[in-house]
Write an enzyme that holds these catalytic residues in place. Sequence first.
Site, PDB file in Angstrom:
ATOM      1  N   SER A   1       0.919  -1.298  -0.084  1.00 32.43           N
ATOM      2  CA  SER A   1      -0.005   0.027  -0.130  1.00 32.43           C
ATOM      3  C   SER A   1       0.843   1.369   0.177  1.00 32.43           C
ATOM      4  CB  SER A   1      -0.899  -0.080   1.312  1.00 32.43           C
ATOM      5  OG  SER A   1      -2.028   0.857   1.196  1.00 32.43           O
TER       6      SER A   1
ATOM      7  N   ASP B   1      -9.615  -3.025  -5.986  1.00 30.41           N
ATOM      8  CA  ASP B   1      -8.872  -2.276  -4.899  1.00 30.41           C
ATOM      9  C   ASP B   1      -9.798  -1.051  -4.482  1.00 30.41           C
ATOM     10  OD1 ASP B   1      -7.216  -1.078  -2.791  1.00 30.41           O
ATOM     11  OD2 ASP B   1      -5.441  -1.885  -3.886  1.00 30.41           O
TER      12      ASP B   1
ATOM     13  N   HIS C   1      -7.366  -5.347  -0.605  1.00 33.35           N
ATOM     14  CA  HIS C   1      -5.974  -4.657  -0.603  1.00 33.35           C
ATOM     15  C   HIS C   1      -4.994  -5.400   0.246  1.00 33.35           C
ATOM     16  CE1 HIS C   1      -3.992  -0.792  -0.453  1.00 33.35           C
ATOM     17  NE2 HIS C   1      -4.086  -0.760   0.704  1.00 33.35           N
TER      18      HIS C   1
END
Length: 467
Positions: free
Chosen positions: A168, A415, A443
């Site tokens: 991320s 996502d 995610h």
Amino acid sequence: MATTVQPHELDRTDIETYVIPGGTVYERFFECPLDYSQPQNGQSVRVFVRHVVPLGKEGQMRELPFFLYLQGGPGFECRFPGSAKGGWVSTAIAEGYQILLIDQRGTGLSSPISADSLDARFASTTEKVEYVSNFRADNIVRDCEHIRKILCRDRADKDSKLALLGQSFGGFCITTYLSLFPESVSKAFITGGVPPLVDGPDAVYQATYGRMLSRNKQYYERFPRDVARVRSIMKHLNEVDVALPDGGRLSPRRFQQLGISFGFTGGFDSVHQLVFHAANDLESLGKLSTHTLTAIAGSQSFDSNPLYCIMHESIYCQNGTPSLWSAHRVREAQFAAEFEHSWDRISASGEDSGPPVRFTGETVYPWMLDDYTELRKLKDVAQGLAEYTGWGQLYDVDVLAKNRVPVAGVSYYNDMFVDFYLSEKTAQAVQGFRQWVTNEYHHNGLRDDSRVMTYLVSLLRGDITDL
């Protein structure tokens, strides 16, 4: 006069160390400049790195290559691994690496940012804002580079490079690393974090609000009775000022923020349980129980990790562009009706009928500075950061276009946090980027399934060629 040579960091015997399954852990602290453009001004941050060496290879620390993990966020510390025998850690060890788990500056044990820590150092809001402005990806990367040089002292250049893994926001940091110090990176892996190459966040939220609408639709298709339950809860929260056990306020808009869990595997189930319990409380007690309120507060991370709110939108800001509460502006201008929170408007078509109330996702808003206990104390700082125009460049598109570092990344098609289409544009802008697109994961795919890491390793090695 002879100069005193400092002992090598890896030779120190005063480091706290212990064993976990499959590895020996060394807990290290490093002093890093607060502002790398003014390293001599005396201001520094203390950065914590948990160093994991494969069990039985402790004597090879000087030779084993390093694998650095960059955590998602912004504003979250690195999780304690518990074991080196599972997940991506075991994959990296099998590839011959020793592991570095860094608490990014401002988080965990690395000069953590809080209202108390800022009050202890500074008297004015201006000073606090200027200080916190140094806690973005560019300086996180410079910390990593500073630490790399210390750990790789006396190594040949070819043996002193880092392999990187970014989850991320960690992938955002990797893209900054490839822009600033590509010569220091041997290879890089990005999971759910190929950043949009934008100067401001508006385009990001214009895209991700659409993703949120899609996830809401899927949620209510799975739990259709929650339509009525959520409406009853929102009616109650509009009519009653509900205090949380920690002193925060459960406003209707804060309740809608539970939808951030929709971006993770199992997120629908966790939100449904909170909704189910809350609706049952209202039916049986006429109010929300302490048990339910505690569970709701515990599912939201903004008080314990305040950087996640006050610095969130700045991760998209470059070249002096202020965020100005982008998610709030975009919501009000383009999605206000879809994410309505006022019961008067929600119930306009009847109290017992009408469209479902929609949850929001990974977005931050100015009203949070009233609803969250710890964020209240940072209200002026957060506002100052939202208006800040001193943001520098995070990415160098010219350097990325000439990239020579092997890079592989996975973009999750659905996502909810990092928009696939914006990520795809970035992947195409980085020379040699090997992109894996899948709808198998949300995610948190890296944490959810070890196959994500092994697939990326195979992809970068060239074992997979049919993408």
